[in-house]
Scaffold this motif. Structure first.
Motif, PDB file in Angstrom:
ATOM      1  N   THR A 158     -11.200  -5.971   7.470  1.00  0.00           N
ATOM      2  CA  THR A 158     -12.246  -5.022   7.091  1.00  0.00           C
ATOM      3  C   THR A 158     -12.091  -4.695   5.612  1.00  0.00           C
ATOM      4  O   THR A 158     -11.064  -5.010   4.986  1.00  0.00           O
ATOM      5  N   SER A 159     -13.080  -4.052   5.029  1.00  0.00           N
ATOM      6  CA  SER A 159     -13.012  -3.725   3.603  1.00  0.00           C
ATOM      7  C   SER A 159     -11.835  -2.810   3.289  1.00  0.00           C
ATOM      8  O   SER A 159     -11.160  -2.968   2.265  1.00  0.00           O
ATOM      9  N   LYS A 160     -11.561  -1.851   4.179  1.00  0.00           N
ATOM     10  CA  LYS A 160     -10.443  -0.940   3.954  1.00  0.00           C
ATOM     11  C   LYS A 160      -9.107  -1.650   4.129  1.00  0.00           C
ATOM     12  O   LYS A 160      -8.155  -1.409   3.380  1.00  0.00           O
ATOM     13  N   GLU A 161      -9.018  -2.542   5.101  1.00  0.00           N
ATOM     14  CA  GLU A 161      -7.788  -3.308   5.291  1.00  0.00           C
ATOM     15  C   GLU A 161      -7.500  -4.174   4.066  1.00  0.00           C
ATOM     16  O   GLU A 161      -6.361  -4.248   3.598  1.00  0.00           O
ATOM     17  N   PHE A 162      -8.549  -4.809   3.533  1.00  0.00           N
ATOM     18  CA  PHE A 162      -8.350  -5.641   2.349  1.00  0.00           C
ATOM     19  C   PHE A 162      -7.960  -4.780   1.149  1.00  0.00           C
ATOM     20  O   PHE A 162      -7.111  -5.183   0.351  1.00  0.00           O
ATOM     21  N   TYR A 182      -4.091   7.021   1.052  1.00  0.00           N
ATOM     22  CA  TYR A 182      -5.373   7.613   1.449  1.00  0.00           C
ATOM     23  C   TYR A 182      -6.210   7.975   0.210  1.00  0.00           C
ATOM     24  O   TYR A 182      -7.398   7.671   0.146  1.00  0.00           O
ATOM     25  N   GLN A 183      -5.582   8.595  -0.751  1.00  0.00           N
ATOM     26  CA  GLN A 183      -6.321   9.020  -1.937  1.00  0.00           C
ATOM     27  C   GLN A 183      -6.832   7.828  -2.750  1.00  0.00           C
ATOM     28  O   GLN A 183      -7.946   7.851  -3.281  1.00  0.00           O
ATOM     29  N   LEU A 184      -6.036   6.747  -2.821  1.00  0.00           N
ATOM     30  CA  LEU A 184      -6.437   5.575  -3.599  1.00  0.00           C
ATOM     31  C   LEU A 184      -7.492   4.734  -2.893  1.00  0.00           C
ATOM     32  O   LEU A 184      -8.396   4.194  -3.533  1.00  0.00           O
ATOM     33  N   ILE A 185      -7.396   4.617  -1.581  1.00  0.00           N
ATOM     34  CA  ILE A 185      -8.306   3.736  -0.829  1.00  0.00           C
ATOM     35  C   ILE A 185      -9.564   4.475  -0.378  1.00  0.00           C
ATOM     36  O   ILE A 185     -10.681   3.963  -0.485  1.00  0.00           O
ATOM     37  N   TRP A 186      -9.406   5.680   0.106  1.00  0.00           N
ATOM     38  CA  TRP A 186     -10.566   6.442   0.585  1.00  0.00           C
ATOM     39  C   TRP A 186     -11.170   7.326  -0.503  1.00  0.00           C
ATOM     40  O   TRP A 186     -12.235   7.892  -0.316  1.00  0.00           O
ATOM     41  N   ILE A 201      -2.536   0.197   8.989  1.00  0.00           N
ATOM     42  CA  ILE A 201      -1.309  -0.564   8.758  1.00  0.00           C
ATOM     43  C   ILE A 201      -0.990  -1.421   9.975  1.00  0.00           C
ATOM     44  O   ILE A 201      -0.609  -2.601   9.836  1.00  0.00           O
ATOM     45  N   ARG A 202      -1.152  -0.863  11.181  1.00  0.00           N
ATOM     46  CA  ARG A 202      -0.876  -1.635  12.400  1.00  0.00           C
ATOM     47  C   ARG A 202      -1.787  -2.856  12.492  1.00  0.00           C
ATOM     48  O   ARG A 202      -1.348  -3.960  12.809  1.00  0.00           O
ATOM     49  N   ARG A 203      -3.074  -2.665  12.181  1.00  0.00           N
ATOM     50  CA  ARG A 203      -4.020  -3.780  12.253  1.00  0.00           C
ATOM     51  C   ARG A 203      -3.698  -4.855  11.201  1.00  0.00           C
ATOM     52  O   ARG A 203      -3.806  -6.056  11.484  1.00  0.00           O
ATOM     53  N   LEU A 204      -3.323  -4.414  10.008  1.00  0.00           N
ATOM     54  CA  LEU A 204      -2.937  -5.374   8.970  1.00  0.00           C
ATOM     55  C   LEU A 204      -1.744  -6.210   9.433  1.00  0.00           C
ATOM     56  O   LEU A 204      -1.717  -7.433   9.261  1.00  0.00           O
ATOM     57  N   ARG A 205      -0.775  -5.555  10.003  1.00  0.00           N
ATOM     58  CA  ARG A 205       0.411  -6.271  10.484  1.00  0.00           C
ATOM     59  C   ARG A 205       0.050  -7.253  11.599  1.00  0.00           C
ATOM     60  O   ARG A 205       0.550  -8.391  11.628  1.00  0.00           O
ATOM     61  N   GLU A 206      -0.811  -6.838  12.506  1.00  0.00           N
ATOM     62  CA  GLU A 206      -1.207  -7.716  13.611  1.00  0.00           C
ATOM     63  C   GLU A 206      -1.909  -8.969  13.105  1.00  0.00           C
ATOM     64  O   GLU A 206      -1.784 -10.044  13.690  1.00  0.00           O
TER      65      GLU A 206
END
Length: 230
Positions: A158-162, A182-186, A201-206
């Protein structure tokens, strides 16, 4: 943008002829008449190419070439009446990109100049492109096209994951707190809700790790945050 050339030639007739022709071809030309003046110019101003005569006063062209090459990677064309294999070998061995013997046709000379600048520009662009493609083990991360491959297979993020991954891989081994992430990405104030960070983070790792429960890249520093190793 006009390319800047440093022309180092003590023969006034040749210098004026070459400078006039290159200026007509659209280049910005700065002239120097001896080795010391050449170094003062080259080491203090940006140039895209140096055209360097060997037989110049104060410091000869080969000495100037050696000093410039120790400081900069810009293309250098040796221009000399000494058309021997030894001189060519010396010049090219010290780092010259091309060698043209006097007398020469201005048409050939202009072609050599343009070819040297074109090669240097292409190489610089390739280096710049490599900065935008990060390869870590079996991971390939394209920061321009927002794509990730693992062992040659596309990884859908997803865009946030990337965005989180980009933050990590461009700051490897730097620790980020959850608040910072959170402050840098959101781009918003952080009110202590850790769940949204934990899920991403969990989804990125998966998606990226061979063993998400024992991550190789995205490491947890308990009570502090995360960092990317690799």
């Amino acid at each position: 943008m006009q390319k800047r050339i440093l022309l180092v030639e003590d023969d006034e007739t040749i210098r004026e002829m070459v400078e006039s022709y290159l200026t007509m071809e659209g280049f910005l030309v700065t002239s120097a008449v001896n080795g010391e003046e050449a170094l003062q110019n080259c080491l203090n101003k940006p140039f895209d190419l140096v055209i360097l005569d060997i037989m110049i006063p104060k410091l000869n062209g080969l000495e100037v070439l050696k000093i410039i090459r120790e400081q900069a990677s810009l293309p250098i064309i040796i221009m000399s009446a000494k058309d021997s294999d030894v001189d060519k070998a010396l010049g090219l061995g010290l780092g010259a990109d091309d060698y043209i013997a006097k007398p020469f046709s201005m048409l050939e000379f202009s072609a050599r100049v343009k070819a040297a600048i074109r090669r240097a520009t292409k190489y610089a662009n390739q280096i710049e492109e490599k900065k935008d493609l990060i390869e870590i083990d079996n991971l390939s991360i394209d920061l321009i096209n927002f794509s990730v491959e693992k062992s040659g297979q596309q990884v859908k993020l997803t865009s946030k994951e990337f965005a989180i991954l980009k933050l990590f891989v461009t700051n490897r081994n730097r620790v980020f707190t959850k608040q910072q992430i959170y402050q840098l990405i959101w781009n918003d104030a952080y009110y202590g809700d850790e769940n949204i960070i934990n899920v991403h983070i969990r989804r990125l790792r998966e998606k990226m790790e061979d063993d998400p429960s024992n991550p190789q890249y995205i490491k947890t520093l308990w009570g502090i945050g995360y960092k990317f190793e690799g």
